[in-house]
Scaffold this active site. Structure first.
Site, mmCIF file in Angstrom:
data_model
loop_
_atom_site.group_PDB
_atom_site.id
_atom_site.type_symbol
_atom_site.label_atom_id
_atom_site.label_comp_id
_atom_site.label_asym_id
_atom_site.label_seq_id
_atom_site.Cartn_x
_atom_site.Cartn_y
_atom_site.Cartn_z
ATOM 1 N N ASN A 91 0.823 -1.537 -0.129
ATOM 2 C CA ASN A 91 0.418 -0.168 0.022
ATOM 3 C C ASN A 91 0.729 1.214 -0.168
ATOM 4 O OD1 ASN A 91 -1.655 1.643 0.667
ATOM 5 N ND2 ASN A 91 -3.469 0.484 1.602
ATOM 6 N N ASP A 92 1.256 1.379 1.036
ATOM 7 C CA ASP A 92 2.299 2.670 1.288
ATOM 8 C C ASP A 92 3.252 3.074 0.149
ATOM 9 O OD1 ASP A 92 0.420 3.514 2.802
ATOM 10 O OD2 ASP A 92 1.685 2.609 4.942
ATOM 11 N N VAL A 93 4.060 1.872 0.661
ATOM 12 C CA VAL A 93 5.217 1.823 -0.978
ATOM 13 C C VAL A 93 5.023 2.529 -2.426
ATOM 14 C CG1 VAL A 93 6.614 0.176 1.081
ATOM 15 C CG2 VAL A 93 5.056 -0.893 -0.909
#
Length: 466
Positions: free
Chosen positions: A381-383
């Site tokens: 997700n964040d990456v």
């Protein structure tokens, strides 16, 4: 052969092992070298002590090796971060017990030995309690309490640090009662420093605790006069610090903000509104995704923690094998902080026998995304959040990410639109070339494999596994 020669051989093997662990291709045999170094260290210790007390040492060796073998065999790869945290804690408590045992001997200790005992007790205690807390948080047993995110927590930790310093001064002034107090306050300080840290920062904390265990071991080496322990502990401590810095750089986070900020990932488990605010999300079925895959020439998989939770690494390998039989180029984009520990995705994919040369680091693969036909994001997700590049107001801004938004088509496999550890929405989900494939990663990969086989993909390969 003298024990000094054996110790030198153990140090050299350990150095080669640490060097080999820096590359995926050599990591497996490097781990074996490090294990051989530890075995040589035990032999050197027995010779140095004139085989005194060898039954107890042999008993400890057998018990420890048996527990390690059982853990290595039984624990699934998805729980490896917790095991690493636990092993860090074991290293810390071992150094702590060595220091406490040395302080209990009737032989008076010199100033250097006393200082080494204090350092070993302090760092060993923090490592042990911090590692246990980290393991509990990774396992989901210890959610971060709300009060631990209040500003007052800094005052509590500073007070505990001052109490540790006061206890150390008491010991240096000949008051042995200060040592138990130092142990208790250090254990509490380890809890206070680790409990507020959010899930997104756990890879940094684990690598830092690994460094602490090395420092504690080096200090214990000064206590018992073991040059081997000093050198080995220093090497582990230095390697852990370097890895910690690499992880911080990969997250665009300073070590200070990780330890004392408690911001990124602080709401990891409380981000229930992660699926709010999306207005133009496109979803598709596994059949539609398979039709796009069939026409692709280059496919990149982006593994994340969702892949680990679903234990879908073997299903991913099978899908990749099918695509390769169809003449499609396949690779895996590895972000340095994907998962719950340093190298988590590398270890996970290695278990499924994914070829090392297909695991491509972020800096190498980012320029290739514009010529990539299909990217499949599996639980990350964040990456992969483009806000890290183009939204200065985002808490992720400045964090290096995988630039999957540059690919022609992106399929994101997730159970829901829930946010990642940062607690913010992912603008990737609303891009026109992105489609969401909702479901468990293992089931989605199985469905994709079945759909591709139904389309005739891979049937031309002789001996294809059904």
């Amino acid at each position: 052969m003298s024990h000094l020669a054996i110790d030198l051989g153990a140090v050299l093997l350990l150095a080669l092992g640490l060097k080999g662990l820096s590359r995926i291709r050599t990591a497996r045999w490097a781990n074996g070298l490090a294990a051989a170094a530890m075995a040589l260290a035990v032999v050197g210790l027995l010779l140095d002590q004139g085989l005194a007390g060898w039954p107890w040492m042999l008993l400890g060796l057998v018990l420890g090796s048996s527990v390690g073998a059982v853990v290595a065999y039984k624990v699934p790869m998805t729980s490896m971060p917790e095991v690493v945290a636990l092993f860090n804690g074991c290293g810390g408590v071992a150094s702590l017990l060595v220091a406490l045992g040395a302080s209990a001997l009737p032989t008076p200790l010199g100033l250097l030995a006393v200082v080494s005992v204090l350092v070993s007790v302090l760092v060993g205690s923090i490592t042990f309690s911090g590692s246990i807390v980290a393991m509990g948080k990774l396992q989901g047993w210890l959610p971060t309490p709300g009060w631990m995110l209040l500003p007052q927590r800094h005052g509590v930790n500073i007070t505990l640090a001052l109490l540790c310093l006061t206890s150390s001064v008491l010991v240096l002034n000949g008051l042995p009662a200060g040592l138990p107090a130092l142990t208790v306050f250090s254990l509490l300080l380890g809890v206070g420093l680790t409990l507020p840290v959010g899930g997104a920062d756990m890879p940094v904390v684990i690598s830092l605790l690994n460094s602490y265990s090395g420092v504690a071991a080096a200090a214990a080496g000064f206590v018992v006069g073991s040059q081997l322990l000093i050198v080995a502990g220093a090497m582990v401590g230095a390697a852990g610090l370097i890895l910690t810095q690499v992880m911080c750089t990969g997250m665009n986070r300073s070590l200070t903000s990780v330890l004392f900020g408690g911001a990124l990932g602080g709401g990891a488990t409380a981000s229930g509104d992660g699926d709010q605010g999306y207005t133009s999300v496109t979803s598709c079925s596994a059949e539609e995704c398979a039709l796009t895959l069939e026409q692709a020439e280059r496919v990149v998989f982006v593994p994340g923690y969702g892949l680990a939770v679903a234990q879908a690494q073997h299903g991913l390998k099978e899908l990749a094998r099918l695509l390769e039989q169809h003449g499609i180029e396949v690779s895996y984009a590895i972000h340095p902080v994907a998962g719950r520990m340093p190298g988590h995705m590398n270890v996970l994919l290695a278990e499924a026998d994914v070829p090392y040369e297909q695991l491509i680091e972020m800096e190498v693969i980012n320029p290739d995304f514009p010529r990539t036909d299909v990217v499949i994001v599996l639980g990350a997700n964040d990456v992969v959040n483009p806000q890290a590049k183009n939204d200065p107001s985002s808490p992720l801004y400045g964090m290096p990410v995988l630039e999957v938004d540059q690919a022609r088509s992106v399929f994101v496999v997730k159970r829901s639109l829930g946010s990642g550890y940062s607690g913010i929405r992912n603008s990737l989900f609303e891009l026109p070339q992105t489609s969401m494939v909702f479901g468990d990663a293992k089931q989605v990969l199985l469905a994709l494999t079945q759909e591709l086989r139904a389309l005739g993909v891979g049937k031309q390969a002789v001996g294809a596994t059904p």
